[in-house]
Design an enzyme around this catalytic site. Sequence first.
Site, mmCIF file in Angstrom:
data_model
loop_
_atom_site.group_PDB
_atom_site.id
_atom_site.type_symbol
_atom_site.label_atom_id
_atom_site.label_comp_id
_atom_site.label_asym_id
_atom_site.label_seq_id
_atom_site.Cartn_x
_atom_site.Cartn_y
_atom_site.Cartn_z
ATOM 1 N N ARG A 1 0.827 -1.094 -0.068
ATOM 2 C CA ARG A 1 0.196 -0.023 0.057
ATOM 3 C C ARG A 1 0.767 1.242 0.084
ATOM 4 N NH1 ARG A 1 -3.794 0.869 4.787
ATOM 5 N NH2 ARG A 1 -2.421 2.278 5.847
ATOM 6 N N ARG B 1 4.441 7.698 -6.833
ATOM 7 C CA ARG B 1 3.615 8.435 -7.733
ATOM 8 C C ARG B 1 4.786 9.344 -8.671
ATOM 9 N NH1 ARG B 1 1.029 11.905 -3.155
ATOM 10 N NH2 ARG B 1 -0.533 9.998 -3.268
ATOM 11 N N ARG C 1 2.411 -4.996 17.519
ATOM 12 C CA ARG C 1 3.561 -4.086 17.904
ATOM 13 C C ARG C 1 2.907 -2.971 18.702
ATOM 14 N NH1 ARG C 1 8.663 -5.101 18.107
ATOM 15 N NH2 ARG C 1 9.129 -2.961 17.027
ATOM 16 N N ARG D 1 9.658 8.312 14.383
ATOM 17 C CA ARG D 1 9.234 9.724 13.875
ATOM 18 C C ARG D 1 8.989 10.606 15.018
ATOM 19 N NH1 ARG D 1 3.133 8.995 11.601
ATOM 20 N NH2 ARG D 1 2.162 7.932 13.451
ATOM 21 N N GLU E 1 8.168 8.947 18.907
ATOM 22 C CA GLU E 1 7.546 7.457 18.948
ATOM 23 C C GLU E 1 8.785 6.713 18.770
ATOM 24 O OE1 GLU E 1 4.540 7.024 16.137
ATOM 25 O OE2 GLU E 1 3.456 8.961 16.625
ATOM 26 N N TYR F 1 -5.955 -3.767 11.175
ATOM 27 C CA TYR F 1 -5.529 -2.505 11.185
ATOM 28 C C TYR F 1 -6.617 -1.672 10.340
ATOM 29 C CZ TYR F 1 -3.216 1.722 10.129
ATOM 30 O OH TYR F 1 -2.830 3.121 10.031
ATOM 31 N N ASP G 1 -8.220 1.808 9.090
ATOM 32 C CA ASP G 1 -8.226 3.461 9.119
ATOM 33 C C ASP G 1 -9.565 4.055 9.706
ATOM 34 O OD1 ASP G 1 -5.797 4.191 7.875
ATOM 35 O OD2 ASP G 1 -6.892 3.650 5.827
#
Length: 363
Positions: free
Chosen positions: A169, A173, A246, A277, A297, A345, A347
């Site tokens: 995923r 581009r 995780r 990050r 994080e 997972y 969204d």
Amino acid sequence: MYDYLIVGAGLYGSVFAYEAIKKNKKVLVIDKRDHIGGNIYNENVEGINVHKYGAHIFHTSNEMIWNYVNQFAKFNNYVNSPIANYKGEIYNLPFNMNTFSKMWGVVNPEEALAKIEEQRKEIKGEPKNLEEQAISLVGRDLYEKLINGYTRKQWGRECTELPSFIIKRLPVRFTYNNNYFEDCYQGIPMGGYNSIIEKMLQGADVQLNVDYLANKEELDSKAKKVIYTGPIDAYYGYSLGTLEYRSVRFETEIMEKENYQGNAVVNYTDYETPYTRIIEHKHFEFGTQEKTVISREYSTEWKLGDEPYYPVNDSKNGELYLKYKELADKEEHVIFGGRLGEYKYYDMDKVILSALEMCDKLI
């Protein structure tokens, strides 16, 4: 007697509660935490809405879902454009012409594609793991600088040990477009996510600091049906084994400066930097406060008692989940939903859609 006991005051449970209340159902919502909202909870620090459990950027291409969330809050026009820091070198994410230009000095899509084609030749046949999948997508150079170290930190495993589908995923581009998501709608609710959850839960009885599994028999007796959004294996006392996740540890710091990194999200892609990050929360809402708040994080191996974040979706855990799902499907009065109940997972827009579909089915 309640019609529904909803275990978990996160997004799935809150959407279900709102829809049930609209249909004149009596609802009790409980959560073991001391706040509502689950992982989209915001904590106000120095006038800044801090994403306590990591960055949550709402995005969807489903117009119905976009209209649905906009009844609870007005969204700003924040566009997710993260950057990567590899040992002081800055690259745009997702991988686009800005990334390719910085990496190789190319200036047009034809040159970039030629460079990738040249490097992906080392992968023969179908990619067998994440490393091979990444190289076949963007070539060896980008893999080594921007994927390898970050992924090893994120999952605590070598890239050759991870399944290829994890990276499929990854947006790639050949334009100079830094927008990470390709969805039609995107933004952050002005004033934070808490206001959305508060409105969804109006009319429900809400009890916090309640451990459902420790008081299961008593709580079950209060409702005709249970909507359970906790870990499915915990519900069954880990009787078939423990599903792996995780987890993430956050190190949040208030800084006596207006602007720390100039962007909401900066990924640190070298393996040597211990955190994955840094989030600078004020940039999600274009804040102008005198101070700023950042969160580093750290991805960690999950153990019982830790907060589960990302399911480890390998074949071993997939097979174990299906065994638990067989048990869940036989339950007459309990519905399992959300990322922990379905070991998936999700969204945020997909969580909302899943909850709405379950409401249509049950109510």
